[in-house]
Design an enzyme around this catalytic site. Structure first.
Site, short mmCIF file in Angstrom:
data_model
loop_
_atom_site.label_atom_id
_atom_site.label_comp_id
_atom_site.label_asym_id
_atom_site.label_seq_id
_atom_site.Cartn_x
_atom_site.Cartn_y
_atom_site.Cartn_z
N CYS A 196 19.52 45.40 81.52
CA CYS A 196 18.83 44.34 82.26
C CYS A 196 18.35 44.86 83.61
CB CYS A 196 19.75 43.14 82.46
SG CYS A 196 20.07 42.26 80.92
N CYS A 344 10.38 56.92 86.23
CA CYS A 344 10.61 55.54 85.80
C CYS A 344 11.21 54.80 86.99
CB CYS A 344 11.52 55.48 84.57
SG CYS A 344 13.21 55.99 84.92
#
Ligand code: ZN
Lengths: 387, 92
Positions: A196, A344
């Site tokens: 998450c 990322c």
């Protein structure tokens, strides 16, 4: 057989009769059910998105002993969903802040806090004192750890998990149904399903799933209800669609099957492929080093593997966007004589991207931007918000 | 047989973000082959090197896991709904 045996029940005080009157009015709960709740001991593993509604509702319901396990501290990005915390709790240990809130809600309860990670060394010792476990953790190693420990100790494991807009809930009880491994014998390869922290989660979703878990906990304690055993509840908030699937015990399950091959807790990090014991390490580059190389005019190609909506939050200067899923197919686009730098959000998915390309046979030099775009925001361009 | 296939969020990155797809197929294998044919990027995530469905993904036809109905050879009827149910772990 009742989860809470009769000999553990004690009388309710005058205040308790008043506080729990809406339970006492329910014929299926009544005085006896409320006494069972008072005698019950529930361990909540993870005091986050799922743990918050679990702890609040179980405390409100009068579950006599609550154990809270979490090693973490409250961060501002938690407050979008972890409603047990206040803004002023930022920086405090989660179990301390959560216990304070729970005690304020219901001062009669006994709260035990464990401000560290559940591990193969301590899990059995901690869980054995509880009647059941509610799993609100956020990673595969701990999911398997909790699942296996509950099988060995014959405790129900009230399970919930969330990702983006989707949630799953069930009750694993190997004494009368499947366990976690019956459903998922092995975890996904690292990098496929982002956490998450990387993939995001709608703040309300753990509220919905955690509340369902609390409901199942109460039903198991009170007894007589139809628990979510052998059934998987799936919820998609975006499509507003719920489904119920049938789960069956796997007779060949390595922990709860007829001839179990795993009879004690194992190394779960290793089981989930999170230990780099055999693979060679991946070279990394820090944000400051990358900035320097760019300023020197070095030939480097930056590949941004974040999703398009993440790139909208911050467009990395000069980077070529290629989503993770397309990398291997498009590796012919890379010049193997030039250094590739993969970026990322936090430098984790980019590691898996490099591994995937290596496994696919790409031979050129590849570097991982250490700590990802968030490091760039921290060390190079402080005016950008780390997300 | 025309059947619909429900794609979970975790795998939608490989299906142009589509949540529901329609395929022709008489067995689960034919439908999943059609999925991989239409969206090749999904293949390594769903199947291992030996072509076996990965252990973290369950396939349900209606409310029943194909593990108890013959696996990939499970026969389909027109209008069936297949659901891919991967392990997710979020919670904090
Ligand atoms: Zn099992």
């Amino acid at each position: 057989m009742a989860l809470i045996s009769d000999d553990r029940l004690s009388e309710l005080s005058f205040e308790e009769l008043s506080r729990y009157s809406r339970h006492l009015l329910l014929p299926d709960v009544g005085l006896e059910g409320q006494k069972r709740l008072k005698a019950a001991k529930v361990l909540i593993v993870g005091t986050g998105g799922l743990g918050a509604p679990l702890a609040l509702y179980l405390a409100a319901a009068g579950v006599g002993t609550l154990g809270l396990v979490d090693y973490d501290k409250v961060e501002s990005s938690n407050l979008q969903r972890q409603v047990i915390f206040n803004t002023r709790d930022i920086g405090r240990p989660k179990v301390v802040a959560a216990a304070e809130r729970v005690v304020a809600l219901n001062p009669d309860l006994e709260i035990k806090t464990y401000n560290f990670s559940l591990s193969s060394r301590n899990a059995l010792e901690i869980i054995k004192d509880y009647d059941l476990v509610a799993d609100g953790t956020d990673n595969y190693p701990t999911r398997y750890l909790v699942g296996d420990a509950c099988v060995f100790l014959k405790k129900p494991n009230v399970y919930g998990s969330v990702f983006q807009f989707e949630g799953q809930a069930t009750v694993f009880d190997a004494t009368r149904g499947p366990c976690y491994r019956c459903l998922y014998p092995a975890p996904p390869p690292p990098g496929l399903v982002p956490s998450c922290g990387e993939g995001g989660v709608m703040g309300v979703l753990p509220g919905i799933i955690g509340t369902l878990q609390a409901s199942e906990v109460i039903k198991l304690i009170v007894g007589g209800a139809r628990p979510l055993i052998g059934r998987l509840f799936l919820f998609d908030a975006w499509l507003m669609r719920a489904s119920e699937l049938r789960l069956e015990k796997n007779p060949d399950c390595p922990v709860c099957g007829k001839n179990p091959t795993i009879t004690e807790l194992i190394d779960y990090e290793n089981f989930c492929g999170l230990k780099d014991t055999v693979q060679e390490p991946i070279p990394s580059i820090t944000a400051s080093e990358l900035k320097e190389r760019l300023e020197n005019g070095d030939k480097v190609k930056i590949i941004d593997i974040r999703e398009p909506h993440e790139q909208m939050l911050f467009k990395f200067p000069g980077a070529t966007p290629i989503p993770f899923g397309q990398l291997v197919r498009r590796m012919d686009e890379f010049d193997p004589t030039i250094d590739l730098v993969f970026i990322c959000k936090i430098g984790q998915r980019s590691l898996y991207a490099i591994r995937a390309l290596r496994d696919a046979g790409y031979m050129g030099p590849m570097y991982n931007l250490k700590d990802g775009v968030n490091a760039w925001a921290r060390d190079v361009e402080p005016k950008i918000v780390a997300y | 047989m025309a059947v619909s296939l429900l794609v979970p969020t975790a795998l939608r990155g490989f299906t142009d973000r589509k949540a529901e797809l329609t395929f022709e197929g008489d067995t689960v294998k034919e439908v999943l082959d059609a999925l991989v044919g239409a969206y090749p990027d999904i293949k390594p995530h769903m199947f291992d090197e030996n072509g076996q469905l990965r252990a973290f993904i369950n396939v349900f036809v209606g409310d029943t896991n194909i593990k108890s109905t013959g696996g990939m050879a499970t026969k389909l009827s027109d209008g069936d709904t297949l659901m891919l149910v991967p392990a997710i772990a979020g919670g904090r």
